[in-house]
Design a protein around this motif. Structure first.
Motif, PDB file in Angstrom:
ATOM      1  N   ALA A 147      31.944  28.882  42.494  1.00 21.01           N
ATOM      2  CA  ALA A 147      31.258  30.170  42.624  1.00 21.01           C
ATOM      3  C   ALA A 147      29.740  29.963  42.695  1.00 21.01           C
ATOM      4  O   ALA A 147      29.063  30.543  43.557  1.00 21.01           O
TER       5      ALA A 147
ATOM      6  N   ALA B  16      28.734  28.548  46.041  1.00 18.20           N
ATOM      7  CA  ALA B  16      28.802  29.560  47.106  1.00 18.20           C
ATOM      8  C   ALA B  16      27.623  30.527  47.005  1.00 18.20           C
ATOM      9  O   ALA B  16      27.151  31.037  48.020  1.00 18.20           O
ATOM     10  N   ALA B  17      27.175  30.782  45.770  1.00 13.97           N
ATOM     11  CA  ALA B  17      26.071  31.720  45.568  1.00 13.97           C
ATOM     12  C   ALA B  17      24.704  31.037  45.769  1.00 13.97           C
ATOM     13  O   ALA B  17      23.670  31.681  45.649  1.00 13.97           O
TER      14      ALA B  17
ATOM     15  N   THR C 298      28.727  33.913  36.846  1.00 16.17           N
ATOM     16  CA  THR C 298      27.945  33.630  38.056  1.00 16.17           C
ATOM     17  C   THR C 298      27.448  34.938  38.664  1.00 16.17           C
ATOM     18  O   THR C 298      26.271  35.064  39.027  1.00 16.17           O
ATOM     19  N   GLU C 299      28.341  35.922  38.754  1.00 15.92           N
ATOM     20  CA  GLU C 299      27.935  37.227  39.289  1.00 15.92           C
ATOM     21  C   GLU C 299      26.786  37.809  38.473  1.00 15.92           C
ATOM     22  O   GLU C 299      25.840  38.373  39.023  1.00 15.92           O
TER      23      GLU C 299
END
Lengths: 282, 120
Positions: free
Chosen positions: B79, B82-83, B56-57
């Motif tokens: 994740a 949230a992103a 995800t990052e």
């Protein structure tokens, strides 16, 4: 002296060796069951329960009013247990190893730690043997912190036997680290040899003196013995494939109690451990 | 808008990879100028745990606001949500086919994780 009993393969007889060795040493010995996912030494040494302590690991708790979403915590955490996407970080407690690094690197002091329960450490007393065992909670993947909690009860003034989990992964390393001698239990079969090789590599990596116990002698073949001879690994004890041993085991009895003729086997094992430990092992 | 596709290759003809966290890589397609870039995901493939979070990052760093993949576990879902990344699922064979289905509005958005976590 701290003696760890380990094996690459499961079901070779680690617990059998551990509990009978504890009985052979007798009063004052400590027996630590570090197989926290399936502790079973107490089945052979019921005794009475003396106490139980809850073990926790610290996990981060973020104060959103202090957090400015800089993301330092997420960049620090190699386990991806905390991550920020331009907002207050998300915490994944089951991935957290409890190192506390995120709280240290947070420039705003927005992270504090709270305990998350992972299991219990139980203490029992059975005929002068102090049995300490870890019991991990169902669904918890992080065994090493609980293994270390079991080992915190070690009394340096007495002999301790550590019954390790099978395999060569983190919970086993956590058990073996700091011990004075490792007993690797195996069986004389291709499966026993395959996993013994892995265990030997692991113990050599840890640089701890060690020797081998061959259990169920009479089944399989001689390749474990050939391997030990080639590698100059001492064979500390051979236990025969005796049906009466299996029967005693199936009743939850100690071999040295049910079959007194085996008492000398375990006395020899203890003598060999002391001998090879002072010789530095292999 | 940038759309991340999970793939084992680095072109539009490449096969889709049904996994997200441990996909070999991503093709990130920019609908504003019809260009794409390939992003390697080897770091997440080799991580011991938290692959979905790290993946995800990676796609967020490359500006993706949509993800098209096969499946998504609970941690990756948290994740991605949230992103602010919208998740679409497909069983398309190639990135090009998945892109076509996405453009035609034929892909459903994912409202919750559809596979179990892999850490246990």
């Amino acid at each position: 002296m701290i003696i760890a009993v380990a094996s690459g393969k499961g079901g070779t007889g680690k617990t059998t060796v551990s509990v009978n060795l504890a009985r052979t040493i007798g009063s004052g010995v400590q027996l630590l069951d570090c197989d926290v996912e399936e502790p079973n030494a107490h089945l052979f040494l019921p005794g009475r329960e003396k106490g139980s302590d809850i073990v926790t690991i610290p996990i981060p708790l973020v104060d959103e009013s202090l957090c400015d979403a800089c993301g330092e915590c997420g960049r620090f955490c190699r386990y991806h247990a905390i991550v920020s996407f331009g907002s207050s970080p998300l915490v994944f407690p089951e991935l957290c190893h409890g190192c506390g690094g995120c709280a240290l690197v947070c420039p705003r002091g927005a992270i504090r730690e709270q305990g998350k329960r992972i299991g219990v450490v139980e203490t029992r007393e059975a005929d002068g043997i102090t049995l300490v065992q870890g019991r991990i909670d169902i669904g918890v993947a992080m065994a090493p912190p609980l293994v270390r909690a079991v080992k915190e009860t070690l009394n340096k003034d007495t002999t301790a036997i550590l019954d390790a989990p099978p395999g060569t992964s983190c919970p086993v390393i956590a058990t073996l680290r700091g011990s004075d001698f490792v007993v690797l239990v195996t069986e004389p079969t291709p499966f026993g040899l395959h996993d013994l090789r892995l265990a030997v590599d692991m113990v050599r990596e840890l640089a701890i003196p060690f020797g081998v116990v061959v259990n169920r002698m009479g089944v399989g073949d001689d390749r474990v013995h050939r391997f030990c001879r080639e590698q100059e690994i001492p064979v500390l004890l051979e236990l025969p494939d005796d049906r009466r041993i299996a029967e005693a085991y199936s009743r939850g009895e100690l071999v040295v109690d049910a079959l007194p003729e085996y008492a000398s086997h375990f006395a020899t094992l203890l003598w060999n451990i002391r001998e090879f430990r002072s010789a530095g092992g292999k | 808008m940038k759309i991340a596709f999970t793939t084992s290759g680095n072109t539009l003809d490449a096969p889709m990879d049904g996994r997200f966290g441990r996909a070999a890589g991503f093709v990130i397609y920019d609908t504003d100028n019809d260009t794409f870039e390939a992003v390697d995901n080897r770091q997440s493939v080799n991580t011991a745990q938290g692959a979905g979070i790290q993946a995800t990052e990676a796609i967020v760093r490359h500006g993706a606001n949509c993800l098209v993949t096969g499946h998504c576990g609970p941690n990756a879902f948290r994740a991605l949500s949230a992103a602010g990344v919208r998740i679409y699922t497909t069983s398309a064979a190639t990135v090009a086919e998945a892109l076509e289905a996405f453009s035609a509005g034929a892909l459903a958005t994912m409202k919750s994780a559809d596979v179990e976590g892999h850490w246990s």
